[in-house]
Design a protein around this motif. Structure first.
Motif, PDB file in Angstrom:
ATOM      1  N   VAL A  32       1.007  -1.210   0.521  1.00 17.92           N
ATOM      2  CA  VAL A  32       0.134   0.007   0.031  1.00 17.92           C
ATOM      3  C   VAL A  32       0.912   1.385  -0.174  1.00 17.92           C
ATOM      4  N   ILE A  33       2.190   1.218   0.918  1.00 14.33           N
ATOM      5  CA  ILE A  33       2.561   2.259   0.928  1.00 14.33           C
ATOM      6  C   ILE A  33       3.552   2.815  -0.593  1.00 14.33           C
ATOM      7  N   MET A  44      -0.925  -1.560  -7.568  1.00 19.75           N
ATOM      8  CA  MET A  44      -0.390  -2.673  -5.643  1.00 19.75           C
ATOM      9  C   MET A  44      -1.630  -2.828  -4.952  1.00 19.75           C
ATOM     10  N   VAL A  45      -2.988  -1.834  -5.552  1.00 23.76           N
ATOM     11  CA  VAL A  45      -4.264  -2.141  -4.976  1.00 23.76           C
ATOM     12  C   VAL A  45      -4.190  -3.655  -5.268  1.00 23.76           C
ATOM     13  N   ALA A  46      -4.288  -4.032  -6.025  1.00 19.90           N
ATOM     14  CA  ALA A  46      -4.860  -5.413  -6.401  1.00 19.90           C
ATOM     15  C   ALA A  46      -3.773  -6.747  -5.970  1.00 19.90           C
ATOM     16  N   ILE A 118     -15.079  -3.232  -3.780  1.00 19.68           N
ATOM     17  CA  ILE A 118     -16.031  -4.458  -3.693  1.00 19.68           C
ATOM     18  C   ILE A 118     -15.047  -4.943  -2.773  1.00 19.68           C
ATOM     19  N   ALA A 119     -13.788  -5.721  -2.973  1.00 16.93           N
ATOM     20  CA  ALA A 119     -13.106  -6.043  -2.419  1.00 16.93           C
ATOM     21  C   ALA A 119     -13.284  -6.058  -0.834  1.00 16.93           C
ATOM     22  N   VAL A 120     -12.637  -4.990  -1.188  1.00 20.80           N
ATOM     23  CA  VAL A 120     -12.601  -4.246   0.086  1.00 20.80           C
ATOM     24  C   VAL A 120     -13.630  -3.607   1.417  1.00 20.80           C
ATOM     25  N   ILE A 121     -15.087  -3.716   0.450  1.00 17.30           N
ATOM     26  CA  ILE A 121     -16.009  -3.556   1.815  1.00 17.30           C
ATOM     27  C   ILE A 121     -16.227  -5.383   2.336  1.00 17.30           C
ATOM     28  N   GLY A 122     -15.230  -6.221   0.919  1.00 18.44           N
ATOM     29  CA  GLY A 122     -16.015  -7.265   1.923  1.00 18.44           C
ATOM     30  C   GLY A 122     -14.903  -7.463   3.147  1.00 18.44           C
ATOM     31  N   PHE A 123     -13.857  -7.278   3.080  1.00 16.48           N
ATOM     32  CA  PHE A 123     -12.886  -6.968   4.174  1.00 16.48           C
ATOM     33  C   PHE A 123     -13.136  -6.666   5.713  1.00 16.48           C
ATOM     34  N   LEU A 201      -6.485   2.177  -1.547  1.00 17.69           N
ATOM     35  CA  LEU A 201      -5.101   1.940  -0.153  1.00 17.69           C
ATOM     36  C   LEU A 201      -4.805   2.650   0.855  1.00 17.69           C
ATOM     37  N   VAL A 202      -5.897   3.736   1.198  1.00 16.05           N
ATOM     38  CA  VAL A 202      -6.103   4.114   2.865  1.00 16.05           C
ATOM     39  C   VAL A 202      -6.558   2.980   3.232  1.00 16.05           C
TER      40      VAL A 202
END
Length: 229
Positions: A32-33, A44-46, A118-123, A201-202
């Motif tokens: 992420v950094i 990097m996100v993927a 969507i992945a971030v929301i799921g996590f 990323l955040v």
């Protein structure tokens, strides 16, 4: 004697599972950094999504394995499935696997602006709903150890248990807050915010930091009840 060795080997495996979780969290933070400083942010996100999904799978497996090893004496009323947190841990497995798939698809260039949020929301949802899992594990292991001490008279590691208790209770609140923050950031990114990559990323940065904490807490919880025989 062989049973004792098997239990000790299992506890070592779970402790190492927590350590691997923490390493996965650190790897997510590093990726992420790199994205935040401008090194292929989309890639990097993927990749961070895939790494976090794998770490989430390992965390769910480690906790389920340790839950399965909690032993109560015969005739004692055991915990209900809700108290064990089995439903939330099953969700962790499902979301971890789904996150890996979404991360791979994003890495291949298939709607990354949609799949990554969507992945971030799921996590975030998985962390929010399973925020008490480590604390429940500590409570169950503490109850089991107390019953064992009462019947066998073994010594206890009071200092280690107190530290594990503080870490478990503290990590629950932090994990819930991080999960909620990730959900909000993911929704904003999914809604088409101009800084959607930065939001993703955040969110992954917060999730990775939380995974470091929960992985360390899981290892501390298991190690605090390690048998000396």
């Amino acid at each position: 004697m062989s049973i004792t060795r098997d239990i000790a080997s299992h506890e070592n495996a779970v402790a190492y599972g927590g350590l691997i979780d923490a390493i996965g969290g650190v790897a997510t933070i590093v990726l992420v950094i790199c994205g935040l400083v401008g090194i292929s942010p989309a890639m990097m996100v993927a990749i961070a999504t895939i790494v976090f999904g794998v770490a989430l799978l390992i965390q769910g497996g480690a906790m389920l394995s340790d839950y399965a090893q909690v032993v109560f004496p015969g005739g004692v009323r055991t915990a209900t499935p809700e108290q064990m947190g089995g439903n939330s841990l099953a969700l962790v497995f499902l979301v971890g696997a789904g996150g890996i798939v979404l991360g791979v698809l994003s890495l291949l260039g298939i709607k990354p602006d949609v799949l990554s949020p969507i992945a971030v929301i799921g996590f975030g949802t998985a962390l929010l709903l399973s925020s008490n899992a480590v604390w429940r594990l500590y409570v169950l292991r503490r109850a089991s150890a107390s019953m064992e001490v009462a019947s066998v008279g073994q010594s206890q590691h009071f200092g280690a248990e107190m530290l594990a208790s503080e870490m478990a209770s503290g990590s629950a609140g932090i994990q819930a807050l991080a999960g909620l923050a990730a959900i909000v950031l993911g929704i904003l990114a999914l809604a088409g915010h101009t800084a959607d990559l930065t939001l993703n990323l955040v969110a992954l940065l917060a999730l990775g930091a939380t995974l470091v904490l929960t992985g360390s807490t899981l290892s501390a919880t298991v190690l605090s009840f390690m048998r000396t025989t």
